[in-house]
Design a protein around this motif. Structure first.
Motif, short mmCIF file in Angstrom:
data_model
loop_
_atom_site.label_atom_id
_atom_site.label_comp_id
_atom_site.label_asym_id
_atom_site.label_seq_id
_atom_site.Cartn_x
_atom_site.Cartn_y
_atom_site.Cartn_z
N TYR A 661 0.83 -1.20 -0.08
CA TYR A 661 0.10 0.01 -0.05
C TYR A 661 1.02 1.22 -0.07
O TYR A 661 0.66 2.22 -0.77
N LEU A 662 1.84 1.27 0.81
CA LEU A 662 2.78 2.38 1.19
C LEU A 662 3.58 2.69 -0.32
O LEU A 662 3.69 3.90 -0.54
N GLN A 665 0.18 3.41 -3.79
CA GLN A 665 -1.00 3.71 -3.19
C GLN A 665 -2.19 4.03 -4.37
O GLN A 665 -3.24 3.93 -4.13
N GLU A 732 -1.90 2.20 9.39
CA GLU A 732 -1.71 3.48 8.94
C GLU A 732 -3.06 4.31 8.82
O GLU A 732 -4.07 3.83 8.86
#
Length: 769
Positions: A661-662, A665, A732
């Motif tokens: 995800y990071l 994104q 997150e």
């Protein structure tokens, strides 16, 4: 419609009157009656040990499972004789005898407890005759039940009829005469003379050692594989030559039954479509029957004993290649857990090992002195200091993984007992995994840890099995055969863990291998608790290790992903070499005594759930024992001592998706209507820099509960994930979290709704401090 709970499935009629269900010990009342004659379909060691031990005399005949649409001759060849031969080949008598308590084994050897079978007749009867030799009271039990606890289990979804007649002298005498005059002539001992001789020999060997002071206390007879193989061979020869010929000579079966035996392999195509293993076994037995008779003769006769012996020997090994026999011999460590023999007062843990010559089992376990306990703890600490000194970026949390592996290995022989004590229902049993996997990078010391575990528990480092060399590299179907060998090692009756080094990743990633062994074995354990050796294995972790979800559910996974400092490799090798020279299993021998004591104590709290994770800590009692050790030795509790189980597979899965995800994104598309994220999982391909199997790795690592529509949310090209739950999982901030208006002191302000929980650190914050 009547509710299932209102249906009486165990229907008991007592002297003509329907009665509430009686307990087994009330039906088979050994205080009121001292003799039992029975004809039953099944009999189990647990039933004998729990309910029949106090009878002075027991005479049991085992009935057969008949098959419809068979001729009279086929009832002999395809049912009775086949069942008897299969029973011998599968060592059923030896298994039943070995599972009896030592006192019941003695009753068998003294002919006070007899079990019989009919090798050429199909018995479909079931009745039980109880009597008292002093008061002459009698009881007759008729019905469908067998001598196993399952028959009396009202929750089994199986109807059973039990008719009880007390002091009906005519009925009792009629059935007793029927047993004596009609059944007895066709019966032969189930515990054959070959088995009795082998058991008696072991008892005598044990008495010699006891008299010479080498051991204390009487132990059970536990026959090794070599002995039971020989018993099976001789029993099968006796069935085909002696017992069959006896029944022919006494006109119990027609003389031309030998022709039916010779023709038994005809018309087999329909049966061969059934279970493959069953077909293989039957074919072997049928071939034995056919070849035991002279060919082509109009009136076939049985061959000589020597010829039949050779045919039986060939048949018993025909299903195995030399490579398979070599593979089976790689497991040589045996530790038998026998709770029924446990006697804490006499320092008997219930664990047994073969004596030095392998002739009989001896008790395992010995209480250590405080000094020996202190030395054992210091030896473990020396091991841990080696990792602390030479592993790059070592910290106390990482060290807990090594110590957890040691705690698991100490507990391993008792895991099947702990599982039965912690489980309120079968599904709970999966919380006590029978598999420990150490996921590690090359150079992390994982193989050394496996050897250290072996030394601390077995006082040797030579019980390891190299996964890749169980079969030679060019062996056809090597993968499937390797998994079959693993299963074989685990099911030899020993409870000492199978130590497997370098398990290849395919085993975990391909359903036909990991699911067959891990899932099916755990299902077997939770439904039918018995000793199946745990497996402790290492596998390479390359930042991409994954397991199928249902496999991970049943596995304790510890990740050892930090390497030994290359510049200090020589010093590290020398250090651990010196430490390993000091290791022994004195502490483990003491541990098994203390754990056995906890297992015997009904007040021991086995269901210990961690408040933070909600998971069962199946090593809780092991931790308590080690805390006691440190207190007794006057040593501080080390920082690598973990207060609960680790959860590295979930953590590594979470890290994998957090990184994804990071770094990408933009590929996670938000759907406002469903408050979900859509991700095109097909982008995880080699063109975008991922490995060929990345799609399945990421799919397996994503918990079902995070997916919209459950398992369906993980399938196909697009994965749909619940946004709030996903962001909480990876730790997150949720950028799509809805805002709400909060009115306070007539002032209007906008605030973000957040859960009243401690805020989790982000992924990078956890990674870098």
């Amino acid at each position: 419609m009547t509710e299932t709970a209102d249906i009486r499935k165990i229907h008991i009629v007592f002297d003509g009157q329907e009665t509430p269900p009686l307990k087994i010990h009330q039906l088979f009342d050994s205080q009121k009656y001292d003799q039992l004659i029975a004809v039953t379909g099944e009999i189990t060691a647990d039933f004998i040990n729990k309910y029949l031990s106090k009878f002075i005399s027991i005479d049991v005949a085992l009935s057969s499972h008949s098959t419809s649409e068979l001729s009279a001759d086929e009832m002999v060849t395809k049912v009775a004789l086949t069942s008897a031969l299969l029973s011998s080949a599968n060592k059923e008598a030896a298994k039943l005898f070995s599972a009896l308590t030592s006192d019941n084994q003695t009753n068998v050897l003294n002919n006070l407890f007899r079990v019989s079978i009919a090798p050429t007749q199909v018995i479909h009867s079931k009745f039980y005759l109880l009597s008292n030799s002093t008061t002459h009271d009698t009881r007759v039990i008729l019905g469908s039940v067998d001598l196993d606890e399952a028959s009396f289990d009202a929750h089994r979804n199986q109807f059973e009829e039990v008719l009880v007649f007390d002091n009906d002298v005519r009925l009792y005498q009629n059935l007793a005469d029927h047993f004596k005059k009609d059944l007895r002539p066709v019966l032969k001992p189930f515990f054959t003379s070959n088995l009795v001789k082998a058991a008696q020999k072991q008892v005598e060997e044990g008495k010699k050692d006891q008299d010479s002071g080498k051991q204390s206390g009487k132990g059970p007879v536990i026959l090794d594989n070599e002995t039971t193989d020989k018993i099976a061979e001789t029993d099968m020869v006796d069935l085909l030559k002696h017992d069959l010929q006896r029944d022919i000579d006494h006109n119990l079966v027609p003389e031309m039954i030998t022709k039916s035996m010779r023709d038994i392999t005809m018309d087999r195509s329909q049966a061969k479509e059934k279970i493959a293993k069953q077909v293989k076994q039957h074919d072997t037995i049928y071939t034995l029957q056919k070849e035991a008779v002279s060919p082509r003769a109009a009136k076939p006769k049985l061959k000589t004993r020597e010829k039949i012996t050779k045919q039986v020997q060939d048949a018993l090994i025909s299903g195995m290649s030399p490579q398979q026999r070599d593979a089976e011999k790689k497991y040589t460590t045996f530790l038998y857990d026998r709770p029924m023999e446990r006697n804490i007062a006499n320092n008997n843990s219930g664990l047994y090992v073969p004596n030095d010559t392998g002739t009989h089992p001896i008790p395992f376990g010995k209480i250590a002195t405080i000094s020996e306990i202190r030395d054992g703890l210091r030896s473990i600490d020396a091991v841990m200091k080696g990792y602390q000194q030479f592993v790059v970026d070592y910290d106390a949390d990482y060290g807990k993984r090594f110590f957890e592996a040691i705690l698991y290995s100490f507990t391993a022989p008792f895991l099947w007992e702990i599982r039965s004590k912690t489980s309120l229902n079968p599904e709970d049993g999966n919380d006590v995994p029978n598999f420990l996997i150490l996921g590690a990078t090359a150079g992390s010391g994982k193989s050394t840890l496996l050897r250290i575990i072996n030394q601390l528990t077995w006082n040797t480092d030579r019980s390891l099995i190299d996964f890749g060399t169980i079969y030679p590299s060019q062996t056809p179907q090597k993968k499937a055969k390797t998994v079959e060998a693993m299963e074989h090692y685990m099911k030899l009756g020993s409870s000492y863990p199978v130590l497997l080094d370098e398990i290849e990743p395919y085993f975990f990633q391909q359903d036909q291998y990991s699911r067959h062994l891990i899932v099916d074995t755990m299902n077997e354990l939770v439904n039918h608790p018995h000793p199946i050796a745990p497996l402790i294995g290492t596998t390479n972790y390359d930042s991409g290790f994954t397991m199928l979800r249902e496999t991970a559910r049943r596995t304790y996974y510890l990740q050892i992903d930090k390497v030994i400092d290359e510049s200090q490799k020589g010093a590290a090798n020398q250090y651990i070499f010196n430490v390993r020279k000091t290791l022994n299993n004195t502490l483990f021998k003491d541990f098994v005594m203390r754990m056995a004591n906890l297992l015997e104590d009904d007040e021991t709290p086995w269901r210990d759930f961690n408040s933070a994770t909600g998971r069962l800590d199946f090593l809780a009692m092991t931790r308590q024992l080690f805390k006691n050790y440190y207190e007794m030795a006057n040593l501080p509790l080390p920082d690598y001592f973990s207060e609960t189980i680790c959860d590295d597979f979930k953590e590594s899965s979470r890290n994998r998706w957090a990184k994804l995800y990071l770094t990408q994104q933009d590929d996670f598309q938000y759907r406002q209507g469903d408050d979900s994220l859509l991700f095109d999982i097909s982008k995880l391909n080699t063109f975008n820099g991922f490995t060929a199997d990345s799609i399945e790795k990421y799919r397996n690592a994503l918990p079902i509960e995070l997916c919209v529509d459950g398992i369906n949310g993980k399938r196909g090209k697009f994965v749909e994930i619940k946004a709030p739950e996903f962001f909480r999982w990876i730790g997150e901030h949720n950028p799509y979290e809805k805002e709400t208006t909060v009115v306070n002191n007539d002032e209007q302000s906008t605030a973000t709704v957040e859960e009243e929980k401690p805020k989790k650190k982000g992924f990078w914050a956890r990674l870098f401090g």
